[in-house]
Structure formats: structure tokens, C-alpha cells
Design an enzyme around this catalytic site. Structure first.
Site, PDB file in Angstrom:
ATOM      1  N   HIS A  11     -12.486 -37.634  56.746  1.00 43.35           N
ATOM      2  CA  HIS A  11     -13.086 -38.772  57.017  1.00 43.35           C
ATOM      3  C   HIS A  11     -12.177 -39.885  57.294  1.00 43.35           C
ATOM      4  O   HIS A  11     -11.500 -40.432  56.340  1.00 43.35           O
ATOM      5  CB  HIS A  11     -13.824 -39.037  55.735  1.00 43.35           C
ATOM      6  CG  HIS A  11     -14.878 -40.150  55.726  1.00 43.35           C
ATOM      7  ND1 HIS A  11     -16.054 -40.001  55.664  1.00 43.35           N
ATOM      8  CD2 HIS A  11     -14.612 -41.717  56.077  1.00 43.35           C
ATOM      9  CE1 HIS A  11     -16.743 -41.245  56.015  1.00 43.35           C
ATOM     10  NE2 HIS A  11     -15.737 -42.211  56.186  1.00 43.35           N
ATOM     11  N   HIS A  13     -11.740 -43.189  60.451  1.00 45.14           N
ATOM     12  CA  HIS A  13     -12.317 -43.614  61.550  1.00 45.14           C
ATOM     13  C   HIS A  13     -11.155 -43.939  62.397  1.00 45.14           C
ATOM     14  O   HIS A  13     -10.204 -44.970  62.042  1.00 45.14           O
ATOM     15  CB  HIS A  13     -12.931 -44.935  61.093  1.00 45.14           C
ATOM     16  CG  HIS A  13     -14.330 -44.811  60.242  1.00 45.14           C
ATOM     17  ND1 HIS A  13     -15.603 -44.581  60.772  1.00 45.14           N
ATOM     18  CD2 HIS A  13     -14.441 -44.641  58.983  1.00 45.14           C
ATOM     19  CE1 HIS A  13     -16.335 -44.538  60.056  1.00 45.14           C
ATOM     20  NE2 HIS A  13     -15.563 -44.367  58.711  1.00 45.14           N
ATOM     21  N   HIS A 191     -22.642 -41.123  56.868  1.00 46.22           N
ATOM     22  CA  HIS A 191     -22.244 -42.035  55.735  1.00 46.22           C
ATOM     23  C   HIS A 191     -23.754 -42.175  55.103  1.00 46.22           C
ATOM     24  O   HIS A 191     -24.491 -42.710  55.747  1.00 46.22           O
ATOM     25  CB  HIS A 191     -21.818 -43.314  56.428  1.00 46.22           C
ATOM     26  CG  HIS A 191     -20.504 -43.500  56.857  1.00 46.22           C
ATOM     27  ND1 HIS A 191     -19.938 -42.464  57.787  1.00 46.22           N
ATOM     28  CD2 HIS A 191     -19.444 -44.125  56.347  1.00 46.22           C
ATOM     29  CE1 HIS A 191     -18.744 -42.822  58.091  1.00 46.22           C
ATOM     30  NE2 HIS A 191     -18.340 -43.669  57.098  1.00 46.22           N
ATOM     31  N   GLU A 194     -23.067 -44.878  49.806  1.00 42.26           N
ATOM     32  CA  GLU A 194     -21.534 -45.681  49.734  1.00 42.26           C
ATOM     33  C   GLU A 194     -22.098 -47.410  49.396  1.00 42.26           C
ATOM     34  O   GLU A 194     -22.149 -47.632  48.195  1.00 42.26           O
ATOM     35  CB  GLU A 194     -20.978 -45.711  51.042  1.00 42.26           C
ATOM     36  CG  GLU A 194     -19.641 -46.484  51.207  1.00 42.26           C
ATOM     37  CD  GLU A 194     -19.022 -46.826  52.263  1.00 42.26           C
ATOM     38  OE1 GLU A 194     -19.874 -46.599  53.611  1.00 42.26           O
ATOM     39  OE2 GLU A 194     -17.751 -47.159  52.472  1.00 42.26           O
ATOM     40  N   ASP A 272     -10.242 -43.021  55.051  1.00 41.62           N
ATOM     41  CA  ASP A 272     -11.440 -43.985  55.571  1.00 41.62           C
ATOM     42  C   ASP A 272     -10.970 -44.965  56.593  1.00 41.62           C
ATOM     43  O   ASP A 272     -11.019 -44.586  57.863  1.00 41.62           O
ATOM     44  CB  ASP A 272     -12.125 -44.699  54.630  1.00 41.62           C
ATOM     45  CG  ASP A 272     -13.658 -45.036  55.012  1.00 41.62           C
ATOM     46  OD1 ASP A 272     -14.117 -44.616  56.009  1.00 41.62           O
ATOM     47  OD2 ASP A 272     -14.407 -45.876  53.973  1.00 41.62           O
TER      48      ASP A 272
END
Ligand code: HPA
Ligand code: ZN
Length: 325
Positions: A11, A13, A191, A194, A272
Site C-alpha cells: 500500500h 501511492h 480504501h 480509515e 501509504d
């Protein structure tokens, strides 16, 4: 010197790996002004809450203008992760951010693939791509991204996902896009849990063909849901530093990582958006050891879990798992 503990990341980005100094370099290289109110005097991204994080993220991503930029970004991230012991990294790419900066689907893919190949050649790290849509851009846009994935398949594009603002739209509205991908045989992640509560994780399981959840940690608010996640073999891509930085939890002591682990869930450790959350894959493992009591064997098991639930093909997974010794 002993080699670093083997790690795997599911995970991260890709656009979110662009550091402030790289944002400056890309803006100069592409002869575009640095977006206003992006960086503070100490060269940190400026954001205070989820909305401003996503806005800053979009602005920072707007300096990525060419396939070569995507290549460099991918290479830099994979090379630095390899130096920290990562054997395997799945990067999430966003064709929507690429398109907003004038790069088409094929262009962004070409750059990322070149970065992956060079990083494997130079550092031995295996990189793969999860193409993501952006929730706050809406279901129609998500469908266009899913169509691009299906119409231009590539062996390195191993899955599909969705990030963005969890508080907008319902997951059911994205079911057609995810279903198109599922029918084409690609696995998916989304996602949830969160910035929204446990119900968002239940919604994901009810509405989408996912085998993993990005974050998902707020499932802890509903013990029956935690049991369901275990029963259905759903993996959670946990991002500890991210959860503190975006104030999902006040501190590591309040984070439910160990509670979820003790409940029998499969979990991985992930960065992340590294420069936004002052982290890296290596630092997340360090935090696992320092704040969550994970010893070397427990950390290796985390790597094996990540590899088991990765979207890489069977042979790649098998080879990578034998390297975790
Ligand atoms: N959460 C949700 N969406 C995102 C993130 C994140 O941390 N980073 C980029 N898009
Ligand atoms: Zn994320």
C-alpha cells in the site's frame, strides 16, 4: 553488516512518494511554477486535515508531467525501498492524476514499467502496479479507469484499487467498475475503515469483490466484523504512521494493530504516502518493532503475509516467499 530484514509493501501511492525536493525538481524540469501554498518554510507539505491533505496531494502530483517523470518517481521509490530491505512493492498509480497533468494511460504505464524494470535490474526489487481510481472523482470516472485497465492489459498491472475521500459517494456506486475488473480476472482492494468507521469496511465486503482492504483498521469498532474479516480471509493493508498523521488515532499506543493481529487477521505494514507522513517501509517495520513489540520472527511473518496476499502471480509469490529467511 547484516542485511536488512526482508520486507514487502502492498500500500503505497506512487504519486504520494513525490518528496518536496522532487516536486521542486520536477517543476523546474517541466518549466512550471511551483503550486502556491504547497510547501512551508521548512520544505514540508502544508496540510492540516483530510480535505487539505487530498488537495495538497493533488497539487503536488500536478508537477508530474511526462512518462519520464513517472519513470524517475518509480525508480527512486523502488531503489530506496530496496535499500531498506524491500523485496517486493506494489505501487498504486492514479491515471486520473496523470491525465490531469496531460499524460494518457499508456504514457503513465510506460514510465512506471521502465522504472520497475530498471529498479529490478539495479537493485533486485520486484515492483508491480495496482491501478487506482479516485473516490471523490466519482463512479463514472472510476469506470473509465477500469475500462483503460481492461482494454490495455499489462503483466505488471496486477490489480485495481480505489483511494480518495472515503466520505463521498457509497461503495455500491463503484460496483460496476470493480465488477468489470473482476470479470477480467484481476484482484481488487479498496480504501475503507480509515477516515470512515467499521460500517465502511462492511460496505466494502458487501458491495465489492475485494480480497484486501486499504487500512480497514476501524473494523476493530465492530467485533462481529473482525470475525467476518478473519472468516473470509481478507487482508488489511495497515499504515501506522499515516493513521497517526491523519489523526485516525492519537498515538501508536491507541492504534488497534495488535488487537487486530491477536484476533487472527492477516496484516501488512505499509508507508501509504511516505514524505507526507515522514515515513518509509523501513520505518514502518521499525515502528512495528519499537511500539508494537514485533520481534524479528513476527516481522518476517508480516512480510510473508504481505507476499501471500500480494497480487503477484503464483510463481513470483513462491519465489519471493523462499527469500524470506
Ligand atoms: N488515503 C486515501 N486516499 C489517498 C491517500 C490516503 O492516504 N493517499 C492518496 N490518496
Ligand atoms: Zn492509501
Amino acid at each position: 553488516m547484516t542485511p536488512p530484514l526482508p520486507k514487502a509493501e502492498l500500500h503505497c501511492h506512487l504519486e504520494g512518494t513525490t518528496s518536496p525536493s522532487l516536486v521542486r525538481r520536477l517543476a523546474r524540469r517541466n518549466r512550471i511554477p511551483l503550486p502556491e501554498n504547497l510547501l512551508d518554510d521548512g520544505d514540508n507539505f502544508i496540510w492540516i486535515d483530510v480535505e487539505s491533505f487530498l488537495k495538497t496531494y493533488d497539487q503536488a502530483s500536478s508537477v508530474i508531467r511526462t512518462a519520464e517523470d513517472y519513470r524517475d518517481l518509480t525508480y527512486d521509490y523502488l531503489a530506496s525501498s530496496a535499500k531498506e530491505g524491500a523485496l517486493y512493492v506494489e505501487v498504486m498509480s492514479s491515471p486520473d492524476h496523470a491525465a490531469a497533468a496531460g499524460i494518457d494511460y499508456e504514457g503513465h504505464l510506460e514510465g512506471i514499467v521502465e522504472g520497475i524494470e530498471s529498479a529490478e535490474r539495479d537493485h533486485g526489487i520486484i515492483g508491480r502496479i495496482i491501478v487506482t481510481c479516485v473516490r471523490h472523482f466519482g463512479p463514472e470516472q472510476a469506470m473509465r479507469v477500469a475500462e483503460a485497465v481492461v482494454h490495455s492489459p499489462h503483466p505488471y498491472v496486477v490489480g485495481f484499487g480505489m483511494g480518495g475521500n472515503e466520505l463521498l459517494y457509497t461503495l455500491r456506486e463503484f460496483a460496476p467498475a470493480f465488477s468489470l475488473i473482476d470479470t477480467a480476472g484481476l484482484p481488487t482492494t479498496v480504501h475503507a475503515g480509515e477516515w470512515a468507521g467499521a460500517e465502511s469496511v462492511a460496505d466494502a465486503l458487501d458491495a465489492l469483490p475485494v480480497s484486501r482492504i486499504g487500512h480497514g483498521v476501524r473494523a476493530v469498532e465492530d467485533p462481529a466484523l473482525v470475525e467476518r474479516l478473519v472468516r473470509e480471509g481478507i487482508h488489511l493493508e495497515v499504515c501506522l504512521s499515516s493513521n497517526i498523521a491523519t489523526r485516525v488515532y492519537d498515538d501508536f499506543a491507541s492504534h488497534p494493530f495488535n488487537q487486530l493481529r491477536e484476533a487472527g487477521l492477516s496484516l501488512s505494514l505499509n508507508s501509504d504516502d511516505p514524505p507526507y507522513f515522514a515515513t518509509s517501509i523501513g520505518r514502518e517495520y521499525l515502528i512495528g518493532s519499537k511500539f508494537f513489540g514485533l520481534d524479528v520472527e513476527a516481522l518476517k511473518l508480516i512480510t510473508i503475509e504481505a507476499l501471500k496476499y500480494s497480487f503477484a502471480n503464483h510463481q513470483t509469490k513462491k519465489e519471493l516467499i523462499t527469500r524470506v529467511v
